[in-house]
Scaffold this active site. Structure first.
Site, PDB file in Angstrom:
ATOM      1  N   ASP A 131      17.493 -16.118  19.857  1.00  0.00           N
ATOM      2  CA  ASP A 131      16.203 -15.854  20.605  1.00  0.00           C
ATOM      3  C   ASP A 131      15.646 -14.813  20.574  1.00  0.00           C
ATOM      4  O   ASP A 131      16.588 -13.367  19.972  1.00  0.00           O
ATOM      5  CB  ASP A 131      16.325 -16.592  21.810  1.00  0.00           C
ATOM      6  CG  ASP A 131      17.530 -15.957  22.717  1.00  0.00           C
ATOM      7  OD1 ASP A 131      17.148 -14.615  22.754  1.00  0.00           O
ATOM      8  OD2 ASP A 131      18.402 -16.340  23.109  1.00  0.00           O
ATOM      9  N   TYR A 168      16.383 -26.409  13.743  1.00  0.00           N
ATOM     10  CA  TYR A 168      16.104 -24.957  14.014  1.00  0.00           C
ATOM     11  C   TYR A 168      14.549 -25.136  14.730  1.00  0.00           C
ATOM     12  O   TYR A 168      14.313 -24.262  15.209  1.00  0.00           O
ATOM     13  CB  TYR A 168      16.347 -24.144  12.731  1.00  0.00           C
ATOM     14  CG  TYR A 168      17.837 -23.885  12.840  1.00  0.00           C
ATOM     15  CD1 TYR A 168      18.272 -22.797  13.769  1.00  0.00           C
ATOM     16  CD2 TYR A 168      18.595 -24.446  11.935  1.00  0.00           C
ATOM     17  CE1 TYR A 168      19.475 -22.543  13.580  1.00  0.00           C
ATOM     18  CE2 TYR A 168      19.938 -23.781  11.920  1.00  0.00           C
ATOM     19  CZ  TYR A 168      20.442 -23.064  12.843  1.00  0.00           C
ATOM     20  OH  TYR A 168      21.712 -22.518  12.747  1.00  0.00           O
ATOM     21  N   HIS A 173      23.085 -12.169  13.472  1.00  0.00           N
ATOM     22  CA  HIS A 173      23.221 -13.550  13.113  1.00  0.00           C
ATOM     23  C   HIS A 173      21.595 -14.035  12.864  1.00  0.00           C
ATOM     24  O   HIS A 173      21.459 -15.177  12.814  1.00  0.00           O
ATOM     25  CB  HIS A 173      23.788 -14.492  14.089  1.00  0.00           C
ATOM     26  CG  HIS A 173      25.235 -14.286  14.195  1.00  0.00           C
ATOM     27  ND1 HIS A 173      26.018 -14.756  15.239  1.00  0.00           N
ATOM     28  CD2 HIS A 173      26.004 -13.617  13.494  1.00  0.00           C
ATOM     29  CE1 HIS A 173      27.352 -14.498  15.037  1.00  0.00           C
ATOM     30  NE2 HIS A 173      27.095 -13.761  13.897  1.00  0.00           N
ATOM     31  N   CYS A 193      14.419 -16.101  -3.511  1.00  0.00           N
ATOM     32  CA  CYS A 193      14.347 -14.559  -4.028  1.00  0.00           C
ATOM     33  C   CYS A 193      14.563 -13.715  -2.782  1.00  0.00           C
ATOM     34  O   CYS A 193      14.417 -12.331  -3.171  1.00  0.00           O
ATOM     35  CB  CYS A 193      12.914 -14.479  -4.492  1.00  0.00           C
ATOM     36  SG  CYS A 193      11.668 -14.396  -3.036  1.00  0.00           S
ATOM     37  N   LEU A 205      31.033 -15.453  32.457  1.00  0.00           N
ATOM     38  CA  LEU A 205      31.155 -16.600  33.534  1.00  0.00           C
ATOM     39  C   LEU A 205      32.649 -16.868  33.861  1.00  0.00           C
ATOM     40  O   LEU A 205      32.870 -17.063  34.899  1.00  0.00           O
ATOM     41  CB  LEU A 205      30.535 -17.937  32.973  1.00  0.00           C
ATOM     42  CG  LEU A 205      30.101 -18.905  34.020  1.00  0.00           C
ATOM     43  CD1 LEU A 205      29.045 -18.192  35.168  1.00  0.00           C
ATOM     44  CD2 LEU A 205      29.190 -20.228  33.405  1.00  0.00           C
TER      45      LEU A 205
HETATM   46  C1  BJW Z   1      27.933 -17.417  30.373  1.00  0.00           C
HETATM   47  C2  BJW Z   1      26.960 -17.842  30.953  1.00  0.00           C
HETATM   48  C3  BJW Z   1      26.365 -17.325  32.004  1.00  0.00           C
HETATM   49  C4  BJW Z   1      28.000 -19.236  29.865  1.00  0.00           C
HETATM   50  N1  BJW Z   1      26.847 -15.833  32.397  1.00  0.00           N
HETATM   51  N2  BJW Z   1      28.316 -15.765  30.745  1.00  0.00           N
HETATM   52  C5  BJW Z   1      39.154 -16.003  10.796  1.00  0.00           C
HETATM   53  C6  BJW Z   1      39.122 -14.657  10.990  1.00  0.00           C
HETATM   54  C7  BJW Z   1      38.018 -13.955  10.610  1.00  0.00           C
HETATM   55  C8  BJW Z   1      36.878 -14.797  10.390  1.00  0.00           C
HETATM   56  C9  BJW Z   1      36.793 -16.089  10.114  1.00  0.00           C
HETATM   57  C10 BJW Z   1      38.196 -16.809  10.178  1.00  0.00           C
HETATM   58  N3  BJW Z   1      38.058 -18.080   9.847  1.00  0.00           N
HETATM   59  C11 BJW Z   1      36.560 -18.117   9.606  1.00  0.00           C
HETATM   60  C12 BJW Z   1      35.929 -16.911   9.725  1.00  0.00           C
HETATM   61  C13 BJW Z   1      34.508 -16.752   9.350  1.00  0.00           C
HETATM   62  C14 BJW Z   1      33.533 -17.185  10.499  1.00  0.00           C
HETATM   63  C15 BJW Z   1      34.234 -17.438  11.770  1.00  0.00           C
HETATM   64  O1  BJW Z   1      34.362 -16.588  12.549  1.00  0.00           O
HETATM   65  N4  BJW Z   1      34.590 -18.538  12.188  1.00  0.00           N
HETATM   66  C16 BJW Z   1      35.392 -19.074  13.442  1.00  0.00           C
HETATM   67  C17 BJW Z   1      34.625 -20.336  13.753  1.00  0.00           C
HETATM   68  C18 BJW Z   1      36.761 -18.534  13.160  1.00  0.00           C
HETATM   69  N5  BJW Z   1      32.515 -16.391  10.426  1.00  0.00           N
HETATM   70  C19 BJW Z   1      31.795 -16.071   9.641  1.00  0.00           C
HETATM   71  O2  BJW Z   1      31.406 -17.002   8.751  1.00  0.00           O
HETATM   72  C20 BJW Z   1      30.557 -15.080   9.656  1.00  0.00           C
HETATM   73  N6  BJW Z   1      30.341 -14.474   8.387  1.00  0.00           N
HETATM   74  C21 BJW Z   1      31.520 -13.867   7.851  1.00  0.00           C
HETATM   75  O3  BJW Z   1      32.737 -13.710   8.502  1.00  0.00           O
HETATM   76  O4  BJW Z   1      31.045 -13.317   6.934  1.00  0.00           O
HETATM   77  C22 BJW Z   1      32.300 -12.468   5.997  1.00  0.00           C
HETATM   78  C23 BJW Z   1      32.791 -11.246   6.723  1.00  0.00           C
HETATM   79  C24 BJW Z   1      34.007 -10.575   6.779  1.00  0.00           C
HETATM   80  C25 BJW Z   1      34.163  -9.360   7.199  1.00  0.00           C
HETATM   81  C26 BJW Z   1      33.438  -8.596   7.744  1.00  0.00           C
HETATM   82  C27 BJW Z   1      31.864  -8.971   7.752  1.00  0.00           C
HETATM   83  C28 BJW Z   1      31.716 -10.221   7.226  1.00  0.00           C
HETATM   84  C29 BJW Z   1      29.274 -15.653  10.002  1.00  0.00           C
HETATM   85  C30 BJW Z   1      29.108 -16.118  11.456  1.00  0.00           C
HETATM   86  C31 BJW Z   1      27.815 -16.824  11.699  1.00  0.00           C
HETATM   87  C32 BJW Z   1      27.870 -17.573  13.107  1.00  0.00           C
HETATM   88  N7  BJW Z   1      26.521 -18.406  13.079  1.00  0.00           N
HETATM   89  C33 BJW Z   1      26.372 -19.111  14.242  1.00  0.00           C
HETATM   90  C34 BJW Z   1      25.184 -19.961  14.206  1.00  0.00           C
HETATM   91  C35 BJW Z   1      23.926 -19.413  13.601  1.00  0.00           C
HETATM   92  C36 BJW Z   1      23.088 -18.906  14.753  1.00  0.00           C
HETATM   93  C37 BJW Z   1      22.392 -20.148  15.534  1.00  0.00           C
HETATM   94  O5  BJW Z   1      22.155 -21.066  14.907  1.00  0.00           O
HETATM   95  O6  BJW Z   1      21.920 -19.911  16.561  1.00  0.00           O
HETATM   96  O7  BJW Z   1      26.008 -17.989  15.477  1.00  0.00           O
HETATM   97  S1  BJW Z   1      27.833 -19.988  15.073  1.00  0.00           S
HETATM   98  C38 BJW Z   1      27.323 -19.714  16.841  1.00  0.00           C
HETATM   99  O8  BJW Z   1      28.505 -18.947  17.456  1.00  0.00           O
HETATM  100  C39 BJW Z   1      26.067 -18.747  16.818  1.00  0.00           C
HETATM  101  C40 BJW Z   1      26.514 -17.648  17.949  1.00  0.00           C
HETATM  102  O9  BJW Z   1      25.780 -16.544  17.610  1.00  0.00           O
HETATM  103  C41 BJW Z   1      27.916 -17.633  17.509  1.00  0.00           C
HETATM  104  C42 BJW Z   1      28.888 -16.886  18.895  1.00  0.00           C
HETATM  105  O10 BJW Z   1      28.471 -17.655  19.887  1.00  0.00           O
HETATM  106  P1  BJW Z   1      28.635 -17.418  21.258  1.00  0.00           P
HETATM  107  O11 BJW Z   1      27.214 -16.404  21.602  1.00  0.00           O
HETATM  108  O12 BJW Z   1      29.881 -16.596  21.689  1.00  0.00           O
HETATM  109  O13 BJW Z   1      28.293 -18.485  22.196  1.00  0.00           O
HETATM  110  P2  BJW Z   1      29.646 -19.543  22.751  1.00  0.00           P
HETATM  111  O14 BJW Z   1      28.780 -20.710  23.276  1.00  0.00           O
HETATM  112  O15 BJW Z   1      30.520 -19.543  22.005  1.00  0.00           O
HETATM  113  O16 BJW Z   1      30.033 -18.740  24.085  1.00  0.00           O
HETATM  114  C43 BJW Z   1      29.238 -18.614  25.261  1.00  0.00           C
HETATM  115  C44 BJW Z   1      29.999 -17.635  26.313  1.00  0.00           C
HETATM  116  O17 BJW Z   1      29.147 -17.474  27.289  1.00  0.00           O
HETATM  117  C45 BJW Z   1      31.360 -18.260  26.931  1.00  0.00           C
HETATM  118  O18 BJW Z   1      32.359 -17.417  26.981  1.00  0.00           O
HETATM  119  C46 BJW Z   1      30.756 -18.879  28.507  1.00  0.00           C
HETATM  120  O19 BJW Z   1      31.826 -18.588  29.220  1.00  0.00           O
HETATM  121  C47 BJW Z   1      29.437 -17.660  28.609  1.00  0.00           C
HETATM  122  N8  BJW Z   1      28.711 -18.086  29.449  1.00  0.00           N
HETATM  123  N9  BJW Z   1      27.008 -19.124  30.674  1.00  0.00           N
HETATM  124  C48 BJW Z   1      27.708 -15.204  31.635  1.00  0.00           C
HETATM  125  N10 BJW Z   1      25.471 -17.711  32.906  1.00  0.00           N
END
Ligand code: BJW
Length: 231
Positions: free
Chosen positions: A91, A53, A106, A117, A199
């Site tokens: 960011d 990080y 997030h 705490c 994309l």
């Molecule tokens: C472009 C482009 C350009 C490229 N122009 N486009 C089954 C069902 C439901 C939930 C779960 C499940 N199994 C497990 C879970 C829970 C889990 C989860 O979802 N897991 C999955 C892997 C299945 N979720 C959690 O644990 C979350 N908490 C939770 O569920 O709590 C309980 C709850 C229940 C009910 C209600 C509420 C809560 C917490 C999730 C925490 C995610 N954390 C992260 C890392 C920390 C942050 C960090 O370090 O930055 O967050 S993981 C990572 O993925 C990060 C992101 O925010 C997140 C999403 O990723 P994102 O932004 O979509 O990026 P990419 O890389 O996946 O995609 C990029 C896209 O951009 C692509 O589509 C490209 O095509 C596009 N692109 N260039 C336009 N120029």
């Protein structure tokens, strides 16, 4: 006047030079998420997690907002109705583009959180695992980031906005992480017009009424111009 909810993901910051997670060359191709983005990983190896990080904080500070961030800030400023921006990104490029209200579901790289705490304070550029919490003194400083298995921030507020919106747009997110990925279903159930800007096709493309394919720096300014032109 129509209420717009926008959900952004890593793809909107890709053209600012910040890595996405799941694209080819993305962060999860270079690192194992189980080693970095879970509370268990932090408990096992805080030095490794802080190092990851600290490097991301440095990269984000060096990056500049791009045309897509600027276009959304313009939409917030000029749209006569409500614009709610929810970002999964840690960011601060939306804010630096001039966006005033941003929901960081997030967490943020600019925040520090005491795991003992719950106190929050601004993160230093380099966070150290043994840094003491300014409130309770515990050496339990962590980045203010929502990891897997933790509850994303402001879910009540987010669900309230999504449940009442007229237009729901997702930009640059793969739709693989919940609960963010499920918001389009809630928006559709509320009768909103849903649009995906990406994309390429994502896991959830079929859920959207409209799809705009291409780089965010092109599709987002075009989409915003269209909305502001026909308001
Ligand atoms: C472009 C482009 C350009 C490229 N122009 N486009 C089954 C069902 C439901 C939930 C779960 C499940 N199994 C497990 C879970 C829970 C889990 C989860 O979802 N897991 C999955 C892997 C299945 N979720 C959690 O644990 C979350 N908490 C939770 O569920 O709590 C309980 C709850 C229940 C009910 C209600 C509420 C809560 C917490 C999730 C925490 C995610 N954390 C992260 C890392 C920390 C942050 C960090 O370090 O930055 O967050 S993981 C990572 O993925 C990060 C992101 O925010 C997140 C999403 O990723 P994102 O932004 O979509 O990026 P990419 O890389 O996946 O995609 C990029 C896209 O951009 C692509 O589509 C490209 O095509 C596009 N692109 N260039 C336009 N120029």
């Amino acid at each position: 006047m129509k209420r717009i909810v926008i959900l952004t993901g890593a793809g909107i910051s890709a053209e600012s030079g910040l890595s996405t997670f799941r694209d080819s060359g993305g962060l999860w191709e270079r690192y194992r998420l189980e080693d970095l983005a879970t509370p268990e990983a932090f408990a096992r190896n805080p030095v490794l997690v802080h190092g990851f990080y600290n490097a991301r904080r440095k990269a984000a500070a060096a990056a500049q907002p791009n045309a897509a961030h600027h276009a959304l800030a313009r939409l917030e400023r000029d749209w006569p109705g409500e614009v709610t921006l929810i970002t999964q990104n840690v960011d601060d490029l939306h804010e630096r583009a001039g966006h005033r209200r941003v929901i960081h579901m997030h967490g943020t790289l600019t925040g520090a959180l005491c795991a003992a705490c719950g106190a929050r304070w601004p993160a230093p550029p380099e966070m150290q695992p043994d840094a003491a919490c300014p409130e309770c003194g515990a050496a339990a400083t962590r980045p203010d980031i929502v990891w897997f298995g933790e509850m994303p921030y402001d879910m009540d507020l987010i669900e309230r906005h999504v449940g009442q919106c007229d237009i729901f747009a997702s930009i640059g997110t793969s739709g693989q992480v919940y609960p963010a990925a499920g918001l389009v279903l809630q928006a559709n159930a509320a009768g909103a017009h849903s649009v995906e800007l990406n994309l390429e096709a994502s896991e959830l493309s079929g859920m959207y009424e409209e799809r705009l394919e291409g780089p965010a720096t092109r599709t987002v300014p075009d989409w915003v111009d269209g909305l502001l032109g026909r308001r």
